[in-house]
Structures are given as C-alpha cells and as structure tokens.
Motif scaffolding. Structure first.
Motif, short mmCIF file in Angstrom:
data_model
loop_
_atom_site.label_atom_id
_atom_site.label_comp_id
_atom_site.label_asym_id
_atom_site.label_seq_id
_atom_site.Cartn_x
_atom_site.Cartn_y
_atom_site.Cartn_z
N PHE A 149 0.78 -1.17 -0.06
CA PHE A 149 0.01 0.16 0.02
C PHE A 149 1.24 1.01 -0.31
O PHE A 149 0.26 1.85 -0.86
CB PHE A 149 -0.60 0.26 1.54
CG PHE A 149 -2.55 1.16 1.35
CD1 PHE A 149 -2.75 1.03 1.11
CD2 PHE A 149 -1.43 2.25 2.40
CE1 PHE A 149 -3.31 2.42 0.85
CE2 PHE A 149 -2.43 3.11 2.22
CZ PHE A 149 -3.41 3.59 1.65
N SER A 150 1.88 1.24 0.98
CA SER A 150 2.86 2.40 0.69
C SER A 150 3.27 2.23 -0.42
O SER A 150 4.01 3.97 -0.32
CB SER A 150 3.42 2.11 2.26
OG SER A 150 4.85 1.28 1.92
N VAL A 151 4.21 1.87 -0.60
CA VAL A 151 5.49 1.83 -2.05
C VAL A 151 4.38 2.33 -3.40
O VAL A 151 4.24 3.08 -3.99
CB VAL A 151 5.47 0.44 -2.32
CG1 VAL A 151 6.50 0.69 -3.64
CG2 VAL A 151 6.80 0.84 -0.73
N GLY A 152 3.00 1.70 -2.84
CA GLY A 152 1.61 2.12 -4.45
C GLY A 152 1.56 3.33 -4.00
O GLY A 152 1.59 3.65 -5.14
N GLN A 153 1.23 3.52 -3.23
CA GLN A 153 0.56 5.20 -2.67
C GLN A 153 1.63 6.04 -3.31
O GLN A 153 1.81 7.43 -4.04
CB GLN A 153 0.56 5.77 -1.41
CG GLN A 153 -0.59 4.84 -1.08
CD GLN A 153 -1.81 5.49 -1.65
OE1 GLN A 153 -1.90 6.30 -2.23
NE2 GLN A 153 -2.90 4.54 -1.76
N GLU A 154 3.06 6.11 -3.01
CA GLU A 154 4.45 6.30 -3.48
C GLU A 154 4.24 6.75 -5.02
O GLU A 154 5.04 7.81 -5.91
CB GLU A 154 5.09 6.66 -3.14
CG GLU A 154 5.60 6.33 -1.40
CD GLU A 154 7.04 5.35 -1.14
OE1 GLU A 154 7.97 5.46 -1.79
OE2 GLU A 154 6.80 5.86 -0.18
N VAL A 155 4.76 5.59 -5.86
CA VAL A 155 4.43 5.21 -7.35
C VAL A 155 3.23 6.42 -7.59
O VAL A 155 3.00 6.98 -8.95
CB VAL A 155 4.28 4.11 -8.02
CG1 VAL A 155 3.43 3.39 -9.35
CG2 VAL A 155 4.95 3.21 -6.96
N LEU A 156 2.46 5.77 -7.09
CA LEU A 156 0.63 6.89 -7.81
C LEU A 156 1.03 8.46 -7.65
O LEU A 156 -0.15 9.59 -8.84
CB LEU A 156 -0.73 7.12 -6.66
CG LEU A 156 -0.60 5.29 -7.10
CD1 LEU A 156 -2.15 5.02 -6.58
CD2 LEU A 156 -1.25 4.76 -8.58
N HIS A 157 2.25 9.09 -6.72
CA HIS A 157 1.83 10.47 -6.64
C HIS A 157 3.33 10.56 -7.36
O HIS A 157 3.63 11.80 -6.65
CB HIS A 157 1.97 10.54 -4.88
CG HIS A 157 0.85 10.46 -4.26
ND1 HIS A 157 0.06 9.31 -3.63
CD2 HIS A 157 -0.72 11.17 -4.07
CE1 HIS A 157 -1.18 9.55 -3.00
NE2 HIS A 157 -1.59 10.56 -3.42
N SER A 158 3.81 10.32 -7.78
CA SER A 158 5.47 10.21 -8.16
C SER A 158 4.99 10.73 -9.39
O SER A 158 4.08 10.83 -10.12
CB SER A 158 6.07 9.58 -8.33
OG SER A 158 5.13 8.59 -9.62
N GLY A 159 5.92 12.43 -9.79
CA GLY A 159 5.66 13.62 -11.06
C GLY A 159 5.62 12.10 -11.85
O GLY A 159 5.17 12.69 -13.38
N GLN A 160 5.93 11.23 -12.71
CA GLN A 160 6.07 10.64 -13.34
C GLN A 160 4.79 9.53 -13.61
O GLN A 160 5.12 8.56 -15.08
CB GLN A 160 7.46 9.22 -13.58
CG GLN A 160 8.23 10.44 -13.25
CD GLN A 160 9.83 8.96 -13.93
OE1 GLN A 160 9.80 8.25 -13.98
NE2 GLN A 160 11.27 10.21 -14.25
N PHE A 161 4.18 9.23 -12.98
CA PHE A 161 3.21 8.05 -12.83
C PHE A 161 2.06 8.03 -14.39
O PHE A 161 1.21 7.52 -15.05
CB PHE A 161 2.11 7.93 -11.81
CG PHE A 161 1.05 7.46 -11.79
CD1 PHE A 161 1.08 5.68 -12.29
CD2 PHE A 161 -0.24 7.37 -11.91
CE1 PHE A 161 0.12 5.17 -12.20
CE2 PHE A 161 -1.23 6.86 -11.83
CZ PHE A 161 -1.12 5.45 -11.81
#
Length: 690
Positions: A149-161
């Motif tokens: 959940f935490s890593v997925g949230q980081e990916v979703l909020h990354s600027g490149q997603f």
C-alpha cells in the motif's frame, strides 16, 4: 350528370389530341437528315483534328509532358497539391491525444487498499500469486500488504505516473521496492504484486487524435498561385499531375485522348440547334424540301467549319467565319442567314477550339459579330468588287475583335499576327467570291450577283426574247419595274422578283404571234382558229417556258415564277366563246394547270402581271388616277375571289401597300395630261374659274 360526363369525355379527347400533337410534332419537326449530316461533319472534323495534332502532341495525366507548356493568359488557381502537402505536415505534428482512464486509476486504489487489509479476493492478482501470498504466514502477509500500500501510493503520487507507460511504471516500481528494508525474497514478491496492480492510466485515443488533426488541416487555406502569360506551367519530361492537368485544360491545351466529352457536347448542341433552326424555317416559310433547303444549309455549315478550322490552324484567328457569313447572307433569307451564322459559329467554336475557354469566347463573339454585321454588309450587293470589299471588312472586324479579346485577357499580341490576319481576310474574301458560282450551280441557289447577271439585257435568253417577241419583252420589263417597286414596299427580295418578271413569259417565244402584245393591229390569229385551240396554245406557254428555262439552265427559283404566275386562272373569254360556238368542252381545259403561287414573290408577280395587262388593255379609258386605282383594286379582288392567293398569307395592310406602290409607279409610267393627281385637277379647275 350528363353534363359532367360530357365534360369528362371532352377532357379525355383533349388529352388524346394534345398527346397526338406532341407525337406528330416529334415525328415531323425533328429533321433527322440535317442532324445526321451535321453530326457526321462535326465528328469527322473532330477526328481529323485529333489525328493531326492532339493524338501526337497532346498531354496525358501521370505521364511525362511531351513539350514545355507555357501560360497563354493570366490565371489564378489554387495549388491543391502543395496545399495537401502542407496540411499533411500540420496533421503529422499531432502524434496523439492522450486521455486518462479514470476507472483504471480507481481500480488501482481499491487493489492497494485491499492488499493493506490482506483481502486478496477483491484484487486483480493472478491466482498463482494469490496462492503464493496465501501460503505465507499471517504476519508476513500483513507486512507485505502494508508495504504494497505504501509503495503503491508513492508510485501513484510520483511525478512520472500520469504519463508513464507500462515499462516506465515497472522501472519506477522496482526502484521504490528496492529502497525498502525487506529481505530480497520479500522484495521480489512485493514487486510482482505491485507490477500486477499498478497499470498505466493514460492512452492515445485514435478517434480524438484524428479529429484534432483534421481540425488543424482545415484551418490551412488553399495555397493560391498566379501564372502570368509566358510563365512555364510544366517542363518537357516532367510528369503531368492531375493538378497540372487542370491548369493545362484551363489554358486550352488538348489532351492526347480522344475527345469523347467534346463529341457528346457537340451532339447535344446539334440536336438543339437543328430543332431551333427548323422552327425558324417554318416561321419564315422557307422551303426545306428544295435543293437549296436542308441539304444546302448543312453543306454550307460543314464547309464553313472546315474553313474555320483551317484559319485557326494557320493562326488566322476566326477569319474563316467570313466565308460562312458571306455565303449565308448572299444565298439565304436574311432572317435565316442570321440563325445559320450565329448557331454555326457557336457550334464551330466547340468543334475547333474544344474546351479552351479563351478560344471558344473569341470564336463565339466573332460569330455573333459576323451575324450582326453581315446583316448590314450584304443587303445591297451590286458587284463582285463591292462584295470583296465587304467581305474583307468583315474579316478585318473579326481579326480586330479576336486581337482585342486576347489583349484584354493578357495574351501576347504581335504586329506579325495582325498583318497575317489582314492577308487571311483578303484571301478568304477571294475564296468566298471564287467558290460562290460553284454553290449557285451545284445547289441551285441565288445570290444578288447571279440575279444581277440574270437581269442583264445581254443575257442570251433575254436577247432572244427582245428580237423574236419584242412586245412580250417590253411587257416583261414593265412588269419587272412594277414588281420591283411593290416588292420594296413589302420588304421582299426585289432583285429576285425583277429577275422572275423578266423570264416569266419566255414560253411565248414558241408562238409569239399568239399573244396580243406581239400582234400587229388588225391581225389576230385567234380569229381564225377554234377557241379550244387558242386556249391550248396560250396555256402551253407555261410548259414551254419551263422547258426553255431548263435548256438555258435558269435557277429553279426563276422557274417557279414561270409555273406559278398564272396559278390556276381560267381563260374565261375563250371558254365563253367556245360555249357560244356550241363546243361542249370541260372548263378545266381552259384553265392553267398551276400550281397556285406558293411564295409571296410569285404571288406578287401574279398580281402585277395581271394589273399591267389590264391597264395596258384599257389605256384609252384611263383619264384619272382613280381609274388606275379602280383597275388595281378590281384585279386584286378578282384574284382573291378566285382563290389564287389561298397559299399566301398576304394581310390587308400588305395588299394596301402593293396597291399604293403600283398606283404611284403606273402614274409615273402613264404621265400624260389625262392621268394626273386629283389635287392637280382641283387646282386647275380653280384657276379656270378665276
């Protein structure tokens, strides 16, 4: 009810009659012979033109150009090929329109929350991966779920997603997973979980992309170019694209393919024009069945087209039209000649110039000018030199008109071309005059020059008449002068009527002494023979006149005056004399066989011939103009009552004009003191009283 039925029956009969009239009009009115002849002329000329020039030097679309083509006149055109290239470049700028998949993003978030809660049933994980996670301890499942959940949230909020594709997302996910403090085996499981959960949420929509490209293309206006006279359109050897072919057609350059479209256009034009010309021929009562009818008109137009093509081929503008105009106005009625010149020129323009708008306009306007100017130039021709001058003037007018149009549209005009056109005008006038006798003899038509030759007293037949029947010769001259004056008052061809009057009694040459004008005083041959024989001898002068006309090769129109000038008049004097002597002979044997006059010219000659004879016979009793007027009126009324003018549409106004013209001319001929105007008698009476 009966009235209604009667109305219905009348309506049905009316419909049947109208349909039958339409059917008969289509059968009678369409002259197929001239249509096929003109169509044959036009197709032959088109085929000849194509064989000589277009098939060898014409261009073909998507093939190398046979020659270098130059602009003949200024033209502004839209360069569609260049415009399409620019529009293609503009459309290619748009690589794709990216759209966000909201449903995919929501599913990712739901899967991440489900992993956090270790609820694998609601996730999109594969069954194998679900079984693997299920085999782990509950503590490890909770730890992996929390990290997922935490890593997925980081990916979703990354600027490149937002714009990342699957490959980029996999790389981002691995980098973030690798930063966790999980053992290597757990990181591998975490990566596999996130790789199946996190998917790209954007994609290129092909429909919207194409709509955007079309919008950009439509905003680019067509590229306009201007060609000036002399500019190169295409070099020799370059491929003729469809766009260049459009420009070449607009400039009037011919294609190498056979001109089927042009034939179709000419086909329709010939049909419409023949129908219109046939209608005009009916209206002016032109005899279409005579040799000078449709056969002559179609031949005249065909030869005119040939000379028009030759003049165009040699660079003489439209000077060939002067031959068509000259011949038409010299040998046809003026009303019909105008229609022939105008229609023949317009059709000839499409045959000779094809789809070259500039040349069609030049030839068409030259034809219109020839039609209008010819009406005034060829009305009173008295000599061949005068005819040559008028023809030459018409050729100069056509040349000036063509050069002026070329100058107006920007085509080059040279002094050499002007001089050449003057030479062609003079040569065309000579050809028209030289070939005119051929037309006259072959088609049996009459021109003013031929009528003048026939009216010349030195003509062999007139000299013979003068020597062997001087009374008849003098009578013919008198009738000719009277008929000429009457014809002028009606606007008829006075030269034709005068020539017809000179020859109408040539049959009397066989037995001149049988006719009163050739008899010496006191010597009348009819006193010694039977009335029936007298009538037979007198009536025979019509048949014998026709034989003489055939022997001396007189035109058919002149023979018409010989045949028709008596109509079906009866010799009442000899018929009554025969009855008094006891002869039981049918009255028909004392009547001329006819036919009755079929043209206004022959009908007018009949009236004048009878009036002159009546005046000459009653000269001693004529003392006032009223006496002359009474004789003229009596003769006209007698011919009407006998039905001799049934085939002629003389109006009361026409007959009044004839009466006035003959009265005035006869007063001039019989100008003794016994015949004078009424106002002169009143004046003399008043002077005597004073």
């Amino acid at each position: 009810m009966k009235n209604a039925e009667n109305r219905n029956n009348r309506n049905k009969r009316g419909e049947n009659i109208s349909f039958s009239r339409i059917g008969s009009w289509l059968r009678i009115k369409m002259p197929w012979f001239p249509f096929f002849v003109l169509l044959l002329f036009s197709i032959s000329l088109l085929f000849t033109r194509w064989m000589i020039g277009e098939s060898k030097s014409g261009y073909m679309v998507n093939q190398p150009s046979p020659i270098t083509y130059y602009a003949l006149y200024q033209i502004r055109y839209a360069d569609h090929e260049s415009t399409e290239d620019i529009r293609k470049i503009a459309g290619d700028v748009v690589k794709g329109v990216i759209v966000e998949k909201t449903d995919v993003l929501n599913k990712i978030r739901m899967d991440l929350e489900a992993l956090r809660d270790t609820d694998l049933s609601e996730t999109t994980l594969s069954p194998i991966l679900k079984d693997l996670i299920a085999s782990l301890s509950e503590e490890k499942r909770s730890i992996l779920g929390g990290y997922a959940f935490s890593v997925g949230q980081e990916v979703l909020h990354s600027g490149q997603f937002g714009l990342a594709d699957q490959e980029t997302l996999s790389s981002i996910t691995w980098d973030m997973v690798d930063k966790t403090d999980l053992p290597s085996s757990d990181r591998n499981i975490l990566y596999q979980i996130l790789e199946q959960v996190i998917k790209p949420v954007v994609s290129i929509d092909p429909v919207i992309t194409e709509e955007v490209r079309d919008t950009l293309r439509s905003r680019i206006s067509p590229l306009e170019r201007v060609l000036m006279p002399g500019d190169v359109i295409i070099q020799k050897g370059d491929v003729v694209t469809p766009g260049l072919a459009v420009i070449l057609r607009a400039q009037g350059y011919p294609e190498s393919r056979f001109p089927f479209k042009q034939i179709l256009l000419v086909f329709m034009g010939v049909i419409l024009w023949v129908l219109w010309l046939n209608k005009r021929m009916y209206e002016i009562e032109y005899d279409r069945n005579a040799r000078q009818g449709w056969l002559y008109i179609t031949s005249l137009i065909g030869v005119g087209w040939v000379f028009l093509y030759i003049s165009q081929f040699l660079g003489g503008e439209s000077t060939g039209l002067l031959i068509l105009a000259g011949w038409a106005y010299l040998t046809l009625p003026i009303e019909l000649a105008f229609q022939v010149v105008l229609g023949g020129s317009l059709l000839g323009a499409f045959i000779v110039a094809g789809f070259s708008a500039g040349n069609v306009v030049i030839i068409g306007l030259a034809g219109c000018g020839s039609g209008f100017l010819g009406y005034f130039l060829f009305r009173n021709i008295h000599s061949r030199s005068q005819l040559w001058r008028h023809l030459f003037f018409l050729g100069v007018f056509i040349s000036i008109l063509g050069i002026s149009i070329k100058w107006a549209i920007g085509l080059p005009v040279s002094l050499e071309r002007m001089i050449l056109n003057l030479l062609y005008s003079g040569l065309g006038a000579l050809i028209a005059i030289a070939l005119l006798p051929v037309l006259e003899n072959f088609f049996d038509v009459l021109s003013p020059l031929r009528l003048l030759e026939l009216s010349n007293p030195s003509h062999p037949l007139l000299k013979k008449l003068q020597l062997e029947a001087p009374g008849t010769y003098h009578h013919s001259l008198m009738v000719g002068n009277l008929a000429e004056a009457a014809a002028d008052s009606l606007g008829l061809n006075s030269n034709l009527i005068k020539a017809g009057a000179y020859y109408h009694d040539i049959g009397k040459l066989q037995r001149p002494h049988f006719f009163v004008e050739n008899q010496h005083q006191g010597d009348n041959v009819h006193d010694r023979i039977a009335p029936s024989l007298s009538a037979l001898s007198i009536i025979a002068h019509v048949r014998e006149g026709v034989e003489l006309a055939r022997e001396y090769k007189l035109p058919g129109r002149i023979s018409d005056f010989i045949v028709e000038h008596h109509g079906k008049t009866c010799l009442s004097y000899f018929y009554r004399k025969a009855r008094n002597q006891g002869e039981n002979i049918p009255k028909e044997q004392f009547c001329y066989p006819g036919p009755k006059p079929r043209t206004k010219e022959t009908a007018l000659l009949m009236l004048v011939d009878s009036i002159e004879a009546a005046v000459r016979a009653d000269t001693r009793n004529i003392s006032t103009p009223q006496d002359l007027e009474e004789i003229i009126q009596n003769v006209i009324e007698a011919k009407i009552l006998e039905g001799q003018l049934d085939n002629i549409d003389f109006t009361l106004k026409d007959l009044s004009k004839v009466r006035e013209a003959l009265l005035y001319t006869l007063q001039s001929m019989y100008h003794t003191r016994r015949v004078r105007n009424l106002h002169e008698e009143v004046k003399n009476t008043e002077e005597g009283n004073e």
